[in-house]
Design an enzyme around this catalytic site. Structure first.
Site, mmCIF file in Angstrom:
data_model
loop_
_atom_site.group_PDB
_atom_site.id
_atom_site.type_symbol
_atom_site.label_atom_id
_atom_site.label_comp_id
_atom_site.label_asym_id
_atom_site.label_seq_id
_atom_site.Cartn_x
_atom_site.Cartn_y
_atom_site.Cartn_z
ATOM 1 N N THR A 1 43.831 -10.248 31.526
ATOM 2 C CA THR A 1 43.735 -10.785 32.880
ATOM 3 C C THR A 1 42.660 -11.868 32.975
ATOM 4 O OG1 THR A 1 44.496 -8.810 33.996
ATOM 5 C CG2 THR A 1 42.726 -9.957 35.081
ATOM 6 N N ARG B 1 55.109 -1.624 38.811
ATOM 7 C CA ARG B 1 53.731 -1.105 38.685
ATOM 8 C C ARG B 1 52.726 -2.151 39.198
ATOM 9 N NH1 ARG B 1 49.009 -3.188 35.792
ATOM 10 N NH2 ARG B 1 47.712 -1.431 35.231
ATOM 11 N N THR C 1 38.434 -6.648 34.432
ATOM 12 C CA THR C 1 39.618 -6.727 33.576
ATOM 13 C C THR C 1 39.673 -5.472 32.722
ATOM 14 O OG1 THR C 1 40.548 -7.834 31.624
ATOM 15 C CG2 THR C 1 38.217 -8.180 32.011
ATOM 16 N N GLY D 1 43.897 -1.040 34.127
ATOM 17 C CA GLY D 1 43.885 -1.077 35.582
ATOM 18 C C GLY D 1 43.946 0.272 36.262
HETATM 19 N N1 ASP Z 1 43.534 -5.014 34.732
HETATM 20 C C1 ASP Z 1 44.851 -5.530 34.518
HETATM 21 C C2 ASP Z 1 45.871 -4.531 35.027
HETATM 22 O O1 ASP Z 1 45.726 -3.355 34.744
HETATM 23 C C3 ASP Z 1 45.139 -5.819 33.073
HETATM 24 C C4 ASP Z 1 44.163 -6.759 32.426
HETATM 25 O O2 ASP Z 1 42.970 -6.712 32.678
HETATM 26 O O3 ASP Z 1 44.610 -7.569 31.639
HETATM 27 O O4 ASP Z 1 46.820 -4.916 35.650
#
Ligand code: ASP
Length: 285
Positions: free
Chosen positions: A164, A191, A213, A216
């Protein structure tokens, strides 16, 4: 305008130099802006168009073969909004800004969020797949076109990944945070993770701003971004706050995550318990 951006916590990336250049360009985009909200928006917007990151183009694909994007933005004046589960929307951060600045809501989801994007002259119907998406999809062998319950075994087997993007900014008077994602790879269609949840993937007050990030589900349960901002409000400098909160997150959830934090004075901090997390900043600090 001081900015700190991240390109996701996760495994050591392929093409680290290319990613670093994109992160630095994102900082430059933000530095040219008049407000902290515009600054984090511009920085994240740049990264949404950069294929190596999991946001916009190159975003994680869900179990039905669709990339759905999520984003959240907040500033220290309490302007706060998010948009999520949007197929074909490259610039989720712009939809989040529309929600924050033009609606009385904090989150709009799914097809109606795509309608809001289209009505706000934000591009929709974009092909967010890249060559890497096609490769990953082929390798995972996801069962496309089957009922949702029949996708679950493959979701359990392949779900994961991070990368992310996010940004925090301050101009000395105000603070802002923004985070944007395609979610996690091969998640069940529909989701939604931490990124569009206030206090989980993003948070800002008059004391600090944070963007998260990582995994999640764990981040949302823990309230990662809010805890980092609270740690600064309670007296930690941003670096200590980021370290302490990521350690606490790991101890409490066993999850993997990363965090960037800034305070009003432009002091910054970042921490992660994954292999790597790319960042770029406008200051030497
Ligand atoms: N935090 C993000 C999610 O779970 C994923 C990520 O950090 O890349 O959607």
């Amino acid at each position: 305008m001081e900015l700190l951006v991240h390109g996701g916590a996760g495994a050591a990336p392929e093409e680290p130099d290319r990613r670093q250049r994109d992160l630095q360009r994102a900082v430059q985009q933000g530095q040219g802006c008049d407000t902290v909200l515009a600054a984090v928006g511009a920085a994240v917007r740049h990264l949404e168009s950069a294929p190596p990151f999991n946001a916009g183009v190159g975003g994680a694909v869900q179990s039905d073969g669709t990339v759905r994007t999520d984003a959240g933005v907040m500033d220290s004046d309490g302007v706060c909004g998010a948009a999520c589960a949007m197929p074909g929307v490259e610039h989720a951060v712009e939809v989040a800004r529309v929600v924050a600045e033009e609606t009385p809501h904090v989150c709009v989801a799914g097809d109606r969020a795509v309608d809001l994007a289209a009505a706000s002259d934000i591009g929709t119907d974009r092909d967010l797949w890249t060559e890497r998406t096609r490769e990953r999809w082929r390798e995972a062998g996801m069962p496309a076109g089957v009922p949702v319950r029949d996708q679950l075994a493959a979701v359990h087997e392949h779900f994961g990944g991070t990368d992310t993007v996010g940004a925090v900014a301050t101009d000395g008077d105000r603070l802002a945070a923004a985070t944007s994602t395609g979610g996690r790879w091969f998640a069940l269609a529909g989701r939604v993770g931490d990124v569009p949840q206030v206090g989980a993937g993003f948070y800002a007050t008059g004391e600090a701003a944070a963007s998260a990030t990582g995994e999640g589900e764990a981040i949302a349960r823990f309230g990662l971004a809010r805890r980092a901002v609270t740690a600064v409000a309670d007296g930690d400098d941003p670096s200590t706050a980021a370290d302490r909160v990521v350690r606490g997150f790991e101890a409490e959830t066993g999850g993997r995550a990363g965090l960037i934090v800034t305070d009003l004075g432009g002091r910054t901090g970042s921490a992660f318990n994954t292999e790597a997390m790319g960042t770029a900043a406008s200051t030497a600090d």
